[in-house]
Design an enzyme around this catalytic site. Structure first.
Site, PDB file in Angstrom:
ATOM      1  N   LYS A 264       0.833  -1.203   0.000  1.00 16.80           N
ATOM      2  CA  LYS A 264       0.000   0.000   0.000  1.00 16.80           C
ATOM      3  C   LYS A 264       0.877   1.266   0.000  1.00 16.80           C
ATOM      4  O   LYS A 264       2.092   1.189   0.163  1.00 16.80           O
ATOM      5  CB  LYS A 264      -0.965  -0.040   1.196  1.00 16.80           C
ATOM      6  CG  LYS A 264      -1.954  -1.220   1.136  1.00 16.80           C
ATOM      7  CD  LYS A 264      -2.912  -1.071  -0.008  1.00 16.80           C
ATOM      8  CE  LYS A 264      -3.868  -2.174  -0.342  1.00 16.80           C
ATOM      9  NZ  LYS A 264      -4.319  -3.201   0.492  1.00 16.80           N
TER      10      LYS A 264
HETATM   11  C1  PLP Z   1      -5.567  -4.160   0.771  1.00 15.72           C
HETATM   12  C2  PLP Z   1      -7.028  -3.931   0.819  1.00 15.72           C
HETATM   13  C3  PLP Z   1      -7.810  -4.244   1.941  1.00 15.72           C
HETATM   14  C4  PLP Z   1      -7.296  -5.068   3.093  1.00 15.72           C
HETATM   15  O1  PLP Z   1      -6.199  -4.616   3.725  1.00 15.72           O
HETATM   16  P1  PLP Z   1      -5.250  -5.620   4.542  1.00 15.72           P
HETATM   17  O2  PLP Z   1      -4.360  -4.684   5.307  1.00 15.72           O
HETATM   18  O3  PLP Z   1      -4.514  -6.449   3.559  1.00 15.72           O
HETATM   19  O4  PLP Z   1      -6.105  -6.432   5.452  1.00 15.72           O
HETATM   20  C5  PLP Z   1      -9.142  -3.870   1.953  1.00 15.72           C
HETATM   21  N1  PLP Z   1      -9.700  -3.247   0.916  1.00 15.72           N
HETATM   22  C6  PLP Z   1      -9.004  -2.956  -0.198  1.00 15.72           C
HETATM   23  C7  PLP Z   1      -9.690  -2.233  -1.324  1.00 15.72           C
HETATM   24  C8  PLP Z   1      -7.647  -3.308  -0.303  1.00 15.72           C
HETATM   25  O5  PLP Z   1      -6.976  -3.034  -1.421  1.00 15.72           O
END
Ligand code: PLP
Length: 398
Positions: free
Chosen positions: A194
């Site tokens: 991210k």
């Molecule tokens: C990455 C992601 C999540 C979940 O996040 P995690 O930290 O991996 O649990 C939720 N929604 C979207 C749109 C994502 O891209």
């Protein structure tokens, strides 16, 4: 294949991954400091990360948790969303958004995407509101904010809870407001790929004091140390379990990364935006390639988590999957966002959804390719990927 053989000599000899994190010496130093401090899990660094994060997104409260999925789940639990309730969201998301809804026993209700932004089509939300609707989870796809004015207006008229899935949108703004300060609650993800990472981690922000107190308690076993600790003779060993809570706390080791990643966030986004514009300049002359919507509204900042192109597959002799294979053959990693929720077996079987139920998300899936976009990339990397995309398109056009 002749065309690819001819191009082969010009291919880079190292693989350009789809994503690579930017971890600086400060992050490394902070992690070492935490390791030496003797306090590894939730403590002063997590508190510091929370308060600096709240200040950055202009929300009253920020509660750190160990994933974006946990952030979404906890934010539904804390509001009391439960079995029998309906929660509206988009098919163009990661399964985590839906899992949070299923964990609390609620029923997900999908609304198709708007084809140019790839975000939930806010104009269609009202049609699916029923007396059972409790919440809306808009997902800011790729970091481009959803139509929050309309979503908040609908929510206010029907008394619905708005929980933003801002996994892609840390640092984004919408009409002068930070993402994280608009909905009743906002969930962020700090997963490794991210825009801001703690390896694994997440955050819930809210302006609601009561909700924040619930979130904080639920994030660590529903335990309260409060009144008793301060007033009782029992002292610091005493605690009470007030609710069925969860083990969702973020460790100080992870928060150490977050503290410095947050300080770099503005720079990260500026680089992402510049590289995205470079892609768009290079690719917009290709009629077979659609480039992403660029938000031009004043006060709205795209977080540029993803750079997604849309292939006009009817004008090409290859499929999207073959296109990605050719990118890989030229040493370029790529990905697809997203395989729509209603295409996954679990969701097809459990909710009976068919591909044609959400046709815009289905069409996007056939055409979309996410190109590498991250601050560690150079202008040359972007130019190389753009040239490869152009070569592939030109050698496979109808
Ligand atoms: C990455 C992601 C999540 C979940 O996040 P995690 O930290 O991996 O649990 C939720 N929604 C979207 C749109 C994502 O891209």
């Amino acid at each position: 294949m002749g065309a690819s053989a001819a191009r082969r000599s010009e291919f880079r000899d190292t693989f350009l991954p789809f994503f690579s994190p930017s971890i600086g010496e400060e992050e490394i130093g902070e992690v070492i400091d935490t390791l030496r401090s003797g306090w590894l899990t939730t403590g002063p660094k997590a508190r510091q990360f929370e308060s600096e994060f709240a200040a950055r997104v202009n929300s009253r409260h920020a509660i750190a948790v160990n994933s974006g999925t946990a952030a979404l789940h906890l934010a539904l639990v804390a509001h009391g969303v439960k079995a029998g309730d309906e929660v509206i969201t988009t098919p163009n998301t990661f399964c985590a958004t839906l899992e949070a809804i299923e964990y609390v026993g609620a029923k997900p209700v999908l609304v198709d995407i708007e084809p140019s932004t790839l975000n939930i089509d806010a104009n269609r939300i009202e049609r699916v509101v029923t007396p059972k609707t409790r919440a809306i989870i808009p997902v800011h796809f790729a970091g481009l904010p959803c139509d929050m004015d309309l979503i908040m207006d609908i929510a206010n008229r029907y008394g619905l809870y708005v929980l933003e899935d801002a996994a892609h949108a840390v640092g984004a703004t919408y009409k002068g407001k930070n993402i994280g300060s608009i909905g009743h609650a906002t969930a962020f993800s700090f997963y490794a790929n991210k825009n801001l990472t703690t390896a694994e981690g997440g955050m819930v922000t809210t302006d609601d004091d009561r909700l924040a107190e619930q979130l904080r308690g639920l994030s660590l076993h529903g335990i309260s140390h409060d009144a008793w600790m301060r007033y009782s003779a029992e002292g610091s060993w005493f605690y009470e379990v007030l609710d069925l809570g969860y083990k969702y706390n973020l460790s100080d080791l992870q928060a150490s990364l977050g503290i410095w990643q947050l300080r770099r966030l503005n720079d990260f986004i500026a680089i992402r935006e510049r590289l995205a514009a470079r892609y768009t300049r290079a690719l917009s002359s290709l009629v077979q390639v659609g480039t992403p919507t660029i938000e031009s509204q004043p006060g709205t900042q795209h977080a540029w988590h993803l750079y997604t192109i849309s292939l006009d597959t009817s004008a090409l002799t290859i499929s999207r999957a073959q296109f990605i294979d050719e990118l890989r053959g030229a040493n370029v990693g790529a990905s697809v966002h997203f395989i729509p929720i209603h295409f996954h077996p679990h969701y097809r079987i459990k909710f009976g959804w068919q591909p044609r139920d959400f046709p815009n998300a289905a069409v996007n899936y056939e055409r979309t390719v996410s190109l590498p976009l991250y601050p560690a990339m150079s202008d040359d990397d972007v130019d190389y990927v753009s040239e490869v995309v152009s070569d592939i398109v030109k050698s496979h056009r109808r």
